[in-house]
Motif scaffolding. Structure first.
Motif, PDB file in Angstrom:
ATOM      1  N   GLY A  45       8.769  -9.687  13.600  1.00 13.07           N
ATOM      2  CA  GLY A  45       9.565  -8.662  13.157  1.00 13.07           C
ATOM      3  C   GLY A  45       9.159  -7.500  13.950  1.00 13.07           C
ATOM      4  N   VAL A  46       8.428  -7.573  14.909  1.00 11.84           N
ATOM      5  CA  VAL A  46       8.303  -6.311  15.675  1.00 11.84           C
ATOM      6  C   VAL A  46       9.539  -6.001  16.694  1.00 11.84           C
ATOM      7  CG1 VAL A  46       6.739  -5.126  17.070  1.00 11.84           C
ATOM      8  CG2 VAL A  46       5.790  -6.417  15.415  1.00 11.84           C
ATOM      9  N   THR A 107      -1.049  -0.534  11.781  1.00 15.39           N
ATOM     10  CA  THR A 107      -0.786  -2.025  11.426  1.00 15.39           C
ATOM     11  C   THR A 107      -0.241  -1.828  10.004  1.00 15.39           C
ATOM     12  OG1 THR A 107      -3.076  -2.141  10.686  1.00 15.39           O
ATOM     13  CG2 THR A 107      -2.550  -2.653  12.793  1.00 15.39           C
ATOM     14  N   GLY A 108       0.511  -3.087   9.842  1.00 14.85           N
ATOM     15  CA  GLY A 108       0.837  -3.165   8.310  1.00 14.85           C
ATOM     16  C   GLY A 108       0.065  -2.908   7.316  1.00 14.85           C
ATOM     17  N   GLN A 237       7.892  -6.550   7.031  1.00 16.38           N
ATOM     18  CA  GLN A 237       8.931  -7.465   7.809  1.00 16.38           C
ATOM     19  C   GLN A 237      10.012  -7.472   7.337  1.00 16.38           C
ATOM     20  OE1 GLN A 237       8.031 -12.394   9.343  1.00 16.38           O
ATOM     21  NE2 GLN A 237       6.467 -11.142   8.280  1.00 16.38           N
ATOM     22  N   SER A 262       6.334  -0.929   8.690  1.00 13.07           N
ATOM     23  CA  SER A 262       5.343  -1.063   9.941  1.00 13.07           C
ATOM     24  C   SER A 262       6.366  -1.778  11.178  1.00 13.07           C
ATOM     25  CB  SER A 262       4.078  -1.503   9.835  1.00 13.07           C
ATOM     26  OG  SER A 262       3.283  -1.701  11.066  1.00 13.07           O
ATOM     27  N   LYS A 263       5.980  -2.766  11.806  1.00  8.23           N
ATOM     28  CA  LYS A 263       6.487  -3.540  12.872  1.00  8.23           C
ATOM     29  C   LYS A 263       7.651  -2.802  13.638  1.00  8.23           C
ATOM     30  CE  LYS A 263       5.421  -7.725  10.309  1.00  8.23           C
ATOM     31  NZ  LYS A 263       4.569  -8.770  11.165  1.00  8.23           N
ATOM     32  N   SER A 264       8.869  -2.955  13.296  1.00  8.61           N
ATOM     33  CA  SER A 264       9.754  -2.731  14.252  1.00  8.61           C
ATOM     34  C   SER A 264       9.818  -0.896  14.127  1.00  8.61           C
ATOM     35  CB  SER A 264      11.084  -3.171  13.915  1.00  8.61           C
ATOM     36  OG  SER A 264      11.086  -4.546  14.532  1.00  8.61           O
TER      37      SER A 264
END
Ligand code: PLP
Length: 414
Positions: A45-46, A107-108, A237, A262-264
């Motif tokens: 999901g990044v 980080t998430g 996510q 987070s991620k993307s």
């Protein structure tokens, strides 16, 4: 191999995808021997905007070439200013949101820890309600909120302060969890401590692509309002456009008190995490959730470029359109292959529930051997997860789905 010799046993994804990757572009990756893979994983999901997306990459290169600030703790910087301005203009203002933004460690799990800490501080309560099927991260607080027994066991100590309630899926799809929580909270002899917060994913990704219905989310919002409970949506996510809107909860028309992102949000794999906080709840003392890497400037630059990129065309409509292509294909070509198969999903995130962990593992393995990177999730890892970068071409989406279909046929002997 140096990895087996030197790298800790803790490594995991490399066991599912045993090759040495070297290059990536938009919806594809290549290993060092030149083997090509269609990406149905998107870095968990990044990589929603694709690998090395030219628009985003050019902004990063330009920033680097200019000898601009790279690391800034939480000091003011041009890159952070511009990210916040763009996030406000493109995301918050059009939706009428007035959230404060707390940058956490990138980080998430760190944003979940921050949200938890703040909810407990604001309410003066300790208990937190999470749901069966949830995943919120691997550190002490976030793993305590994660339903997978192994995640909590890995902490090596007893987890306290979480009450798990049934997520409305499977057996509990028709169970009125919200009413149940309400009745328990009303009863001072129920044993359920009044929670500081309820944390939920509107669509559980690691839990096996389980979707909370809109009316369930609305009822949850009302329940939180009734008891002064902080509603935290973990959008780490399912957010960033994955479900066809920037935030996954938009479909229900609810406004959470806190949102973990987070991620993307880092645009191109540059690590960033944040918590969106309703202004009245922004009760952190300065430095109360500190962290050295909260100011990775390249993530601000890349994240800003990603928001510009998504604004440059009808990004969400395209996600939904491609999601329909995937849905149609799975429905027509894959579900008929076995009567036990089920599909769930929305936007460009689809799960094929095989109800058989061993077979799902074998399918993902064959798919990988034939050029598709695809993860599994859910109980016993039995759900095949179709989660490509949102920029995937129609052609590669269909090509990847065909490889998955053929992998299923091979494993099921069809
Ligand atoms: C919903 C959700 N919350 C939290 C996390 C933890 O994020 P991270 O692995 O960056 O700590 C994840 C990671 O997959 C996630 O999917």
């Amino acid at each position: 191999m140096i990895f087996e010799e030197r790298e800790s046993q803790v490594r995991s994804y490399c066991r599912s995808f045993p090759t040495v990757f070297s290059k990536a572009k938009m919806d594809k990756l290549w290993s060092e021997d030149g083997t090509e893979y269609i990406d149905f994983f998107a870095g968990a999901g990044v990589m929603n905007y694709g690998h090395n997306n030219d628009y985003i990459k050019d902004k990063i290169v330009e920033y680097l070439q200019g000898d601009n600030l790279i690391h800034g703790l939480d000091m003011f910087s041009v890159a952070k200013k511009e990210f916040l301005e763009t996030f406000t203009k493109e995301i918050l203002e059009p939706r009428g949101y007035d959230y404060k933004v707390a940058f956490t460690g990138p980080t998430g799990t760190n944003s979940v820890e921050a949200a938890l800490k703040l909810a407990r501080k604001v309410t003066g309560r300790s208990n937190v309600i999470a749901f069966s099927g949830s995943f919120h991260g691997m550190t002490m607080g976030s793993a305590s909120l994660s339903s997978g027994a192994d995640f909590r066991k890995s902490l090596g100590t007893q987890t306290t302060g979480t009450t798990f309630m049934p997520f409305p899926t499977g057996f509990f799809a028709t169970f009125d969890t919200i009413r149940y929580i309400d009745e328990m909270l009303k009863d001072d002899h129920s044993g359920l401590d009044m929670p500081a917060a309820i944390i939920v994913e509107t669509l559980q990704c690691e839990g096996g692509i389980n979707i909370a219905p809109n009316e369930w989310l609305v009822a949850l919002r009302e329940l939180c309002d009734k008891y002064g409970i902080i509603l935290i949506i973990d959008d780490i996510q399912a957010g960033n456009g994955r479900c066809g809107t920037f935030f996954s909860f938009e479909r229900a028309g609810i406004v959470p008190d806190m949102v973990t992102v987070s991620k993307s949000i880092g645009g191109s794999g540059m690590p960033m995490a944040l918590v969106l906080i309703r202004p009245g709840y922004d009760k952190f003392n300065p430095g109360e959730h500190n962290g050295t890497f909260r100011g990775f400037q390249l993530a601000f630059v890349s994240g800003k470029a990603a928001l510009e990129y998504r604004a440059s065309y009808d990004f969400d409509a395209e996600t939904v359109r491609k999601g329909e292509i995937a849905r149609n294909y799975i429905e027509k070509e894959i579900l008929p292959l076995d009567p036990t198969f089920e599909m769930r999903g929305m936007g460009l995130l689809w799960g094929i529930d095989t109800h058989d962990g061993a077979k799902a593992k074998a399918v993902a393995k064959v798919a990988f051997e034939n050029g598709v990177i695809m993860e599994r999730s859910g109980r016993n890892d039995e759900v095949l997860k179709v989660m490509p970068p949102l920029v995937i071409t129609d052609e590669n989406l269909l090509k990847g789905l065909e490889i998955v279909k053929n992998a299923i046929k091979e494993v099921y002997g069809l």
